[in-house]
Design a protein around this motif. Sequence first.
Motif, PDB file in Angstrom:
ATOM      1  N   TYR A 184     -73.108  89.542  29.441  1.00  0.00           N
ATOM      2  CA  TYR A 184     -74.524  89.592  29.796  1.00  0.00           C
ATOM      3  C   TYR A 184     -75.310  88.643  28.898  1.00  0.00           C
ATOM      4  CZ  TYR A 184     -73.703  93.731  32.666  1.00  0.00           C
ATOM      5  OH  TYR A 184     -73.256  94.596  33.629  1.00  0.00           O
TER       6      TYR A 184
ATOM      7  N   PHE B  97     -79.519  97.415  26.842  1.00  0.00           N
ATOM      8  CA  PHE B  97     -78.994  97.487  28.210  1.00  0.00           C
ATOM      9  C   PHE B  97     -79.692  98.587  28.990  1.00  0.00           C
ATOM     10  CE2 PHE B  97     -75.677  98.211  31.464  1.00  0.00           C
ATOM     11  CZ  PHE B  97     -75.456  96.910  31.858  1.00  0.00           C
TER      12      PHE B  97
ATOM     13  N   HIS C  65     -80.366  93.272  36.580  1.00  0.00           N
ATOM     14  CA  HIS C  65     -79.729  91.959  36.470  1.00  0.00           C
ATOM     15  C   HIS C  65     -79.250  91.469  37.824  1.00  0.00           C
ATOM     16  CE1 HIS C  65     -76.075  94.586  36.172  1.00  0.00           C
ATOM     17  NE2 HIS C  65     -75.492  93.594  36.837  1.00  0.00           N
TER      18      HIS C  65
ATOM     19  N   THR D 235     -72.326 100.991  24.742  1.00  0.00           N
ATOM     20  CA  THR D 235     -73.325 100.207  25.442  1.00  0.00           C
ATOM     21  C   THR D 235     -74.516  99.953  24.529  1.00  0.00           C
ATOM     22  OG1 THR D 235     -72.650 101.226  27.517  1.00  0.00           O
ATOM     23  CG2 THR D 235     -74.754 100.074  27.508  1.00  0.00           C
TER      24      THR D 235
ATOM     25  N   CYS E  38     -69.506  87.716  35.673  1.00  0.00           N
ATOM     26  CA  CYS E  38     -68.544  88.788  35.881  1.00  0.00           C
ATOM     27  C   CYS E  38     -67.283  88.288  36.554  1.00  0.00           C
ATOM     28  CB  CYS E  38     -69.167  89.911  36.718  1.00  0.00           C
ATOM     29  SG  CYS E  38     -69.552  89.468  38.421  1.00  0.00           S
TER      30      CYS E  38
ATOM     31  N   GLY F 175     -70.934  91.801  25.353  1.00  0.00           N
ATOM     32  CA  GLY F 175     -69.697  91.268  25.918  1.00  0.00           C
ATOM     33  C   GLY F 175     -69.272  90.031  25.157  1.00  0.00           C
TER      34      GLY F 175
ATOM     35  N   THR G 180     -65.036  95.843  35.923  1.00  0.00           N
ATOM     36  CA  THR G 180     -65.457  94.445  35.890  1.00  0.00           C
ATOM     37  C   THR G 180     -65.434  93.883  34.476  1.00  0.00           C
ATOM     38  OG1 THR G 180     -66.898  94.870  37.789  1.00  0.00           O
ATOM     39  CG2 THR G 180     -67.309  92.864  36.537  1.00  0.00           C
TER      40      THR G 180
ATOM     41  N   ALA H  75     -75.873  89.026  39.208  1.00  0.00           N
ATOM     42  CA  ALA H  75     -74.550  88.683  38.677  1.00  0.00           C
ATOM     43  C   ALA H  75     -73.906  87.571  39.485  1.00  0.00           C
ATOM     44  CB  ALA H  75     -73.644  89.911  38.681  1.00  0.00           C
TER      45      ALA H  75
ATOM     46  N   PHE I 108     -66.991  91.363  31.874  1.00  0.00           N
ATOM     47  CA  PHE I 108     -68.391  90.941  31.916  1.00  0.00           C
ATOM     48  C   PHE I 108     -68.857  90.227  30.661  1.00  0.00           C
ATOM     49  CE2 PHE I 108     -68.567  95.176  29.935  1.00  0.00           C
ATOM     50  CZ  PHE I 108     -69.419  94.954  28.861  1.00  0.00           C
TER      51      PHE I 108
ATOM     52  N   ARG J 201     -82.117  89.189  32.915  1.00  0.00           N
ATOM     53  CA  ARG J 201     -80.733  89.403  32.507  1.00  0.00           C
ATOM     54  C   ARG J 201     -79.799  88.856  33.593  1.00  0.00           C
ATOM     55  NH1 ARG J 201     -80.993  94.429  31.932  1.00  0.00           N
ATOM     56  NH2 ARG J 201     -80.928  94.759  29.681  1.00  0.00           N
TER      57      ARG J 201
ATOM     58  N   GLU K  38     -75.668  88.569  34.575  1.00  0.00           N
ATOM     59  CA  GLU K  38     -74.292  88.945  34.282  1.00  0.00           C
ATOM     60  C   GLU K  38     -73.350  87.883  34.821  1.00  0.00           C
ATOM     61  OE1 GLU K  38     -70.998  92.547  34.902  1.00  0.00           O
ATOM     62  OE2 GLU K  38     -72.760  92.440  36.220  1.00  0.00           O
TER      63      GLU K  38
ATOM     64  N   HIS L  29     -66.117  96.725  31.850  1.00  0.00           N
ATOM     65  CA  HIS L  29     -66.748  97.966  32.281  1.00  0.00           C
ATOM     66  C   HIS L  29     -65.686  98.988  32.676  1.00  0.00           C
ATOM     67  CE1 HIS L  29     -70.908  96.796  32.297  1.00  0.00           C
ATOM     68  NE2 HIS L  29     -70.722  95.795  33.132  1.00  0.00           N
TER      69      HIS L  29
END
Length: 315
Positions: free
Chosen positions: A259, A307, A218, A303, A271, A246, A255, A220, A257, A267, A269, A250
């Motif tokens: 996604y 992912f 990804h 997760t 953040c 999300g 972070t 971000a 987040f 992908r 993010e 994390h």
Amino acid sequence: MSSPRHEVAHLGHVELFTPEPERSLDFFVRVLGLTENGTDGDSVYLRTWDDYEHHSLKLTAAKTSGVGRTALRASSEEALQRRVAALEERGLGVGWVDGDTGIGPTYLFRDPDGHELELYWETERYRPPESLRPALKNQAQAYPGRGVGVRRLDHVNYLAREAEPNGRFVCDVLGGRVTEQIRLDSGVISGQWTHFAQKSYDLVYTNDRTGSHGRLHHIAFATDTREDILRAADIALDNGVHIETGPHKHAIQQTFFLYVYEPGGNRIELCNPTGRLIFAPDWEPVTWTEAERAKGQAWGLKTIESFHTHGTPPV
């Protein structure tokens, strides 16, 4: 030889490939709030509102998704030349190329996994048109008030056949430093987060479960606040944007987040790194075990499987 630390100043911009150029452009401009700043052939240049340079993202029409070149700005002309010498010594340099729009002479190279990167020093400072001129002279452009309104390009997370050799390359050749990492029970390092300055991470490498080379996990974009991430989830919902996982937090890097997938399949993010900076000159990498990672994200959310399996271009 002097230490390479701080000879790369920061992540400059990244090129993203999309098979859906019109829909992807609409996503980045209308949904995320980036500003268009020129075109070149099949590419459109886009910028976040607090970027001082010409662009943050180069969106290029292509047959498939994935990441193109990632640009890093050197801290000086002399630092650029020293890093080029180190790259050529490692045999990973491609050579000097004409700078893309907004940057000067550029040295193209590859990491051990085959991702293309480039180093440059000369850059074009953004000069906003009157309609985007900010009231505060220390701000690059006026806040767009559109979509999520992301502030900056924050980091790039690559997929690699092996994360550790790439993280070591970033440290030894580019002067980065590993801030956090994952070590499996087998001893394999499956992910490394590296940084160049005080932001806690800029380039990330995680092991590609397909065993492929040169793919993207990804890119971000950072927001001002956690609340912006929550609002982004509603904006994504209203615009039919696929939310993968999300909003959440994390454990690694702490972070906050969200996604999502942009229309081209990459992908993205959104953040908020919660202001976490690393000042310690003798920082030691934080290592996470399999057991610690099995607990899920910071607040317990496991997760999601995609992912670990989704990357671009698709395999």
